[in-house]
Design an enzyme around this catalytic site. Structure first.
Site, mmCIF file in Angstrom:
data_model
loop_
_atom_site.group_PDB
_atom_site.id
_atom_site.type_symbol
_atom_site.label_atom_id
_atom_site.label_comp_id
_atom_site.label_asym_id
_atom_site.label_seq_id
_atom_site.Cartn_x
_atom_site.Cartn_y
_atom_site.Cartn_z
ATOM 1 N N ILE A 115 4.355 13.903 -5.095
ATOM 2 C CA ILE A 115 3.730 14.892 -5.749
ATOM 3 C C ILE A 115 3.463 16.262 -5.151
ATOM 4 O O ILE A 115 2.834 17.032 -5.484
ATOM 5 C CB ILE A 115 2.725 14.671 -6.991
ATOM 6 C CG1 ILE A 115 1.671 13.756 -6.336
ATOM 7 C CG2 ILE A 115 3.525 13.563 -7.898
ATOM 8 C CD1 ILE A 115 0.333 13.590 -7.149
ATOM 9 N N HIS A 143 8.442 12.112 -10.118
ATOM 10 C CA HIS A 143 6.746 11.763 -10.597
ATOM 11 C C HIS A 143 5.852 12.903 -10.912
ATOM 12 O O HIS A 143 4.713 12.916 -11.075
ATOM 13 C CB HIS A 143 6.160 10.944 -9.505
ATOM 14 C CG HIS A 143 6.587 9.436 -9.523
ATOM 15 N ND1 HIS A 143 6.078 8.571 -8.662
ATOM 16 C CD2 HIS A 143 7.467 8.677 -10.641
ATOM 17 C CE1 HIS A 143 6.794 7.356 -9.075
ATOM 18 N NE2 HIS A 143 7.551 7.294 -9.885
ATOM 19 N N GLU A 187 7.972 -0.107 7.929
ATOM 20 C CA GLU A 187 8.056 -1.671 7.985
ATOM 21 C C GLU A 187 8.885 -1.870 6.820
ATOM 22 O O GLU A 187 9.458 -1.327 6.053
ATOM 23 C CB GLU A 187 6.796 -2.155 7.901
ATOM 24 C CG GLU A 187 6.034 -1.692 6.412
ATOM 25 C CD GLU A 187 4.606 -2.115 6.538
ATOM 26 O OE1 GLU A 187 3.926 -2.436 7.578
ATOM 27 O OE2 GLU A 187 3.903 -2.141 5.396
HETATM 28 P P1 NAD Z 1 5.417 -0.815 -12.337
HETATM 29 O O1 NAD Z 1 5.222 -2.042 -13.217
HETATM 30 O O2 NAD Z 1 6.484 -0.453 -11.380
HETATM 31 O O3 NAD Z 1 4.139 -1.045 -11.279
HETATM 32 C C1 NAD Z 1 4.126 -1.204 -9.777
HETATM 33 C C2 NAD Z 1 2.882 -1.357 -9.442
HETATM 34 O O4 NAD Z 1 1.994 -0.414 -10.127
HETATM 35 C C3 NAD Z 1 1.957 -2.478 -10.101
HETATM 36 O O5 NAD Z 1 2.164 -3.467 -9.076
HETATM 37 C C4 NAD Z 1 0.657 -2.041 -9.880
HETATM 38 O O6 NAD Z 1 0.147 -2.191 -8.471
HETATM 39 C C5 NAD Z 1 0.548 -0.500 -10.421
HETATM 40 N N1 NAD Z 1 0.340 -0.418 -11.795
HETATM 41 C C6 NAD Z 1 1.415 -0.067 -12.605
HETATM 42 N N2 NAD Z 1 1.113 0.198 -13.972
HETATM 43 C C7 NAD Z 1 -0.336 -0.106 -13.816
HETATM 44 C C8 NAD Z 1 -1.436 0.061 -14.459
HETATM 45 N N3 NAD Z 1 -1.157 0.318 -16.060
HETATM 46 N N4 NAD Z 1 -2.593 -0.108 -14.068
HETATM 47 C C9 NAD Z 1 -2.715 -0.698 -12.977
HETATM 48 N N5 NAD Z 1 -1.926 -0.923 -12.059
HETATM 49 C C10 NAD Z 1 -0.642 -0.532 -12.476
HETATM 50 O O7 NAD Z 1 4.689 0.343 -12.942
HETATM 51 P P2 NAD Z 1 4.656 0.628 -14.393
HETATM 52 O O8 NAD Z 1 3.843 0.443 -15.328
HETATM 53 O O9 NAD Z 1 6.172 0.057 -14.917
HETATM 54 O O10 NAD Z 1 5.219 2.357 -14.532
HETATM 55 C C11 NAD Z 1 6.033 2.742 -14.074
HETATM 56 C C12 NAD Z 1 6.137 4.122 -14.384
HETATM 57 O O11 NAD Z 1 5.166 4.862 -13.998
HETATM 58 C C13 NAD Z 1 7.473 4.670 -13.468
HETATM 59 O O12 NAD Z 1 7.967 5.574 -14.453
HETATM 60 C C14 NAD Z 1 6.752 5.149 -12.440
HETATM 61 O O13 NAD Z 1 7.639 6.560 -12.168
HETATM 62 C C15 NAD Z 1 5.720 5.898 -12.962
HETATM 63 N N6 NAD Z 1 4.412 6.100 -12.223
HETATM 64 C C16 NAD Z 1 4.008 7.263 -11.770
HETATM 65 C C17 NAD Z 1 2.954 7.125 -10.878
HETATM 66 C C18 NAD Z 1 2.185 8.400 -10.460
HETATM 67 O O14 NAD Z 1 0.892 8.426 -10.101
HETATM 68 N N7 NAD Z 1 2.987 9.417 -10.299
HETATM 69 C C19 NAD Z 1 2.420 6.173 -10.272
HETATM 70 C C20 NAD Z 1 2.970 4.793 -10.698
HETATM 71 C C21 NAD Z 1 3.922 4.896 -11.499
HETATM 72 N N1 APR Z 2 6.990 6.558 8.373
HETATM 73 C C1 APR Z 2 7.931 6.106 7.447
HETATM 74 N N2 APR Z 2 7.361 5.096 6.424
HETATM 75 C C2 APR Z 2 5.976 5.100 6.409
HETATM 76 C C3 APR Z 2 5.153 5.515 7.093
HETATM 77 C C4 APR Z 2 5.678 6.579 8.193
HETATM 78 N N3 APR Z 2 4.821 7.014 9.232
HETATM 79 N N4 APR Z 2 3.976 5.202 6.884
HETATM 80 C C5 APR Z 2 4.117 4.356 5.915
HETATM 81 N N5 APR Z 2 5.540 4.287 5.467
HETATM 82 C C6 APR Z 2 5.987 3.335 4.612
HETATM 83 C C7 APR Z 2 5.277 2.079 4.313
HETATM 84 O O1 APR Z 2 5.926 1.148 5.032
HETATM 85 C C8 APR Z 2 5.648 1.962 2.800
HETATM 86 O O2 APR Z 2 6.752 1.242 2.552
HETATM 87 O O3 APR Z 2 6.066 4.100 3.320
HETATM 88 C C9 APR Z 2 5.550 3.404 2.045
HETATM 89 C C10 APR Z 2 4.568 3.735 1.537
HETATM 90 O O4 APR Z 2 4.494 2.871 0.086
HETATM 91 P P1 APR Z 2 3.648 3.147 -1.119
HETATM 92 O O5 APR Z 2 2.020 3.436 -0.492
HETATM 93 O O6 APR Z 2 3.665 1.988 -1.919
HETATM 94 O O7 APR Z 2 4.040 4.179 -1.739
HETATM 95 P P2 APR Z 2 5.318 4.767 -2.541
HETATM 96 O O8 APR Z 2 6.518 3.699 -2.127
HETATM 97 O O9 APR Z 2 5.646 6.236 -2.655
HETATM 98 O O10 APR Z 2 4.651 4.588 -4.062
HETATM 99 C C11 APR Z 2 5.648 4.609 -5.069
HETATM 100 O O11 APR Z 2 3.817 4.218 -6.697
HETATM 101 O O12 APR Z 2 1.680 4.674 -7.066
HETATM 102 C C12 APR Z 2 3.000 5.136 -7.200
HETATM 103 O O13 APR Z 2 3.578 7.257 -7.964
HETATM 104 C C13 APR Z 2 3.003 6.544 -6.949
HETATM 105 O O14 APR Z 2 5.142 7.473 -6.166
HETATM 106 C C14 APR Z 2 4.225 6.464 -6.001
HETATM 107 C C15 APR Z 2 4.926 5.109 -6.313
#
Ligand code: NAD
Ligand code: APR
Length: 236
Positions: free
Chosen positions: A93, A109, A203
């Protein structure tokens, strides 16, 4: 090697980690500092809007102090010089892709620097201090929220993303853990339509097994190397 013309790139927090922005699931990451239920769900916002607004105010301020890194810059160079189609989708974001030179970024997102009006759905730049409930510039309602997709909400422009995944020759995932759907499923969608798939990450991720190739290393190093190969015609 098939001829590669159409590329879809998905980036996650790991690309911004190189610029000093916390990822979500690393030790000490954002989801250890804050409960997702409290700051990244519609229910959390309804329960305590001030807490959520302060969280995104903090994230916006953190983002504005950071600079794009060589991974952002290399992706901008690829966009400028690639003669096929390129779609850059980010889960991030922040605006580091744009500040790194990318002209077209699909923020699935949402964007921390934008506010969304819950009353009229207009988007506007994040106003001074959201916790003071400034009026929406379009309709005047005190109904602004972060323009961020929360858990359980649908990401933006999914039709466009799936159309591009169905037509791409190469899908590249950079810096994402593969923990959140639907982004985590993009690699399978691309593969099902015959694309080559490449993962660039620090990783192995939860989705690594789905990729034809995984390269490990910091995005600031391995992304520019990959872009040099693509533009030099030596990517196999
Ligand atoms: P999900 O089931 O893919 O969740 C994956 C992980 O997110 C979980 O393992 C947990 O760690 C966390 N999570 C998800 N929902 C949660 C909740 N209500 N409370 C606590 N932890 C939670 O995610 P989802 O609920 O299916 O949502 C997926 C949707 O939300 C997708 O559309 C995704 O793009 C969006 N999203 C946006 C953000 C953001 O901050 N921009 C964050 C996460 C997901
Ligand atoms: N270079 C490359 N990859 C990296 C580095 C780096 N320096 N540092 C961390 N990473 C990788 C980690 O190995 C991990 O796979 O970035 C990833 C970060 O994972 P998350 O913290 O889960 O972030 P992300 O995958 O973007 O999360 C997806 O979840 O909470 C929601 O909306 C939120 O957009 C986010 C979504």
């Amino acid at each position: 090697m098939t001829d590669i013309r159409n590329i879809v790139i998905l980036t996650g927090a790991g690309v911004s980690a190189e610029s000093g922005i916390d990822t979500f699931r690393a030790d000490g990451g954002l989801w250890e500092q804050h409960r997702i239920e409290d700051v990244a769900t519609p229910e959390g916002f309804a329960r305590d809007p001030d807490l959520v607004l302060r969280f995104y105010e903090m994230r916006k301020e953190q983002i504005q102090t950071k600079l794009p890194n060589p991974a952002h810059q290399a992706l901008a160079r690829l966009e400028a010089e690639w003669d096929g189609n390129l779609l850059l989708v980010t889960q991030n974001i922040d605006d580091l892709h744009e500040r790194g030179g990318s002209k077209s970024v699909l923020h699935m997102h949402g964007e921390a620097l934008l506010a969304l009006c819950s009353a009229c759905e207009a988007r506007s730049p994040w106003p001074g201090v959201m916790v003071e409930r400034p009026p929406c510039p379009s309709c005047g309602a005190a109904a602004l929220r972060p323009d961020v997709v929360w858990f359980g909400e649908m990401p933006y422009r999914m039709d466009e993303i799936y159309a591009a995944l169905g037509a791409c020759d190469l899908f590249v995932s950079i810096g994402t853990s593969g923990a959140v759907y639907p982004a985590a499923g993009f690699v399978r969608e691309a593969k099902a339509h015959g694309a080559q798939t490449l993962e660039l990450n620090l990783e192995r991720s939860q989705g690594s097994g789905w990729f034809d190739e995984t390269r490990l290393g910091p995005a600031g190093e391995i992304v520019p190397e990959w872009v040099d190969q693509m533009l030099g015609g030596s990517f196999t």
